[in-house]
Design a protein around this motif. Structure first.
Motif, mmCIF file in Angstrom:
data_model
loop_
_atom_site.group_PDB
_atom_site.id
_atom_site.type_symbol
_atom_site.label_atom_id
_atom_site.label_comp_id
_atom_site.label_asym_id
_atom_site.label_seq_id
_atom_site.Cartn_x
_atom_site.Cartn_y
_atom_site.Cartn_z
ATOM 1 N N PHE A 205 0.819 -1.218 0.000
ATOM 2 C CA PHE A 205 0.000 0.000 0.000
ATOM 3 C C PHE A 205 0.851 1.266 0.000
ATOM 4 C CE2 PHE A 205 -3.235 -3.023 0.948
ATOM 5 C CZ PHE A 205 -4.413 -2.446 0.509
ATOM 6 N N ILE A 207 3.276 3.658 -2.418
ATOM 7 C CA ILE A 207 3.662 3.857 -3.823
ATOM 8 C C ILE A 207 4.802 4.862 -3.911
ATOM 9 C CG2 ILE A 207 1.501 3.234 -4.954
ATOM 10 C CD1 ILE A 207 0.946 6.325 -5.026
ATOM 11 N N LEU B 163 -5.889 1.932 -3.908
ATOM 12 C CA LEU B 163 -5.000 0.767 -4.075
ATOM 13 C C LEU B 163 -5.687 -0.553 -3.762
ATOM 14 C CD1 LEU B 163 -1.625 2.203 -2.686
ATOM 15 C CD2 LEU B 163 -2.231 1.764 -5.075
ATOM 16 N N LYS B 167 -6.045 -3.634 -6.661
ATOM 17 C CA LYS B 167 -5.522 -5.003 -6.491
ATOM 18 C C LYS B 167 -6.397 -6.070 -7.158
ATOM 19 C CE LYS B 167 -2.984 -4.082 -2.224
ATOM 20 N NZ LYS B 167 -1.640 -4.025 -2.817
ATOM 21 N N GLU B 179 -2.001 4.172 -10.818
ATOM 22 C CA GLU B 179 -0.839 4.155 -9.914
ATOM 23 C C GLU B 179 0.088 5.341 -10.210
ATOM 24 O OE1 GLU B 179 -0.331 -0.604 -8.797
ATOM 25 O OE2 GLU B 179 0.892 0.291 -10.383
#
Lengths: 207, 207
Positions: A205, A207, B163, B167, B179
């Motif tokens: 989690f 980035i 996030l 997934k 992202e």
């Protein structure tokens, strides 16, 4: 009116208006309550699941502790407003009134006390957040991580609100004592938050 | 019932119960609204003061922008709940139903979209927070600093919620795009937060 009975819209409107109360202190207490509530949700979604059977007992403790914490936080939010109002009243006492100095000092100490309690309560919420982050239902892990961000934010808000009051307090022993306790609490809370940050990264989690 | 009409107590209770909604996403939107409200308060306490005359215009802009932001955030909070409910419904479609895959993918994309909007909105609130921290009434500076902590927390919460949905999304181009955008936003928000941290230290609010 007790804060807990205000609607979200009413509360935001009250914060936004041209009056220093409710301000950061009350908002911080609400934010810590939201963190506690998210922890309860994660615990509720963990209890009764075969996969998480071994954490059933600790999740029951999360539920119970966070419920009590929320009650204390609601009380803190209401008291923060009252304490700040007393400071405003004390500031209005004419400068030539011999009672002014003492009344103002007393009101400021109380106004520092309330967010200090919020700082302590944020540590408690952060402690229980580590539990939900570690052992809570993985499907709700983003909620546990969210609780960590809110606990940290609530602590920082509490810290700013203690410090702004300490700046006007003359009693240097009181100030020193509070600054030291705050520093200790900060170290403790940031330590737990750093543990959680490792979990955040380990679970992909970051980035 | 729209979230904004729930009382603080009702909202916390709803978050805490054994249901994933309202969860982190809605809470994050409320937290960003609280940050926006604190910015409005600081602006309101700055406007009309001779000492801060030169910042009058920018503070009017804070008021206006944060009011609009709060409306968008309330909408995001409500939409987050609806988007999540759609994901839950899609998960319930029997696995042998050929429509399941597409419906689930579609629902997940929407459930990633909403917190992504929250991430963008948090950047906006953080931008205006820098203004209140720099030029707001010094008596309310702890409130401006509190707004900074809440903007950062709201962004992180949004990030976790994007996030967790990414997934499960199969469309790798969609995932990559989100992202990357998230990473860019994160850099921008942390950049502003670091500027504010310097102000926090410079004003003696770091211990």
């Amino acid at each position: 009116m007790e804060l807990k009975n205000m609607t979200l819209k009413e509360f935001c409107d009250k914060v936004a208006e041209k009056s220093p109360v409710p301000g950061g202190g009350a908002v911080g207490a609400i934010v810590a309550s939201l963190a506690a509530s998210l922890n309860q949700m994660v615990a509720n979604l963990t209890i009764g699941k075969k996969k998480y059977e071994e954490y059933e007992e600790i999740m029951e403790e999360v539920l119970e502790n966070m419920e009590l914490s929320r009650r204390r936080l609601q009380d803190i939010a209401d008291r923060d407003i009252r304490a700040f109002n007393k400071v405003m009243e004390a500031f209005k006492i004419p400068k030539d009134n011999p009672e002014r100095k003492e009344k103002l000092e007393h009101a400021l100490k109380e106004a520092a006390d309330v967010p200090f309690e919020l700082a302590r309560e944020s540590r408690n919420v952060m402690k229980y957040t580590e539990i939900t982050c570690k052992w809570g239902n993985k499907n709700a892990i983003s909620d546990a991580f969210s609780a960590a961000e809110l606990s940290l934010a609530a602590f920082k808000i509490a810290m700013y609100n203690v410090l702004i009051n300490l700046k006007s307090i003359k009693d240097s022993a009181f100030v020193k004592h509070y600054e030291e306790e705050l520093k200790e609490l900060k170290g403790e809370i940031e330590g737990i938050y750093n543990n959680i940050k490792e979990l955040i990264a380990a679970n992909g989690f970051e980035i």
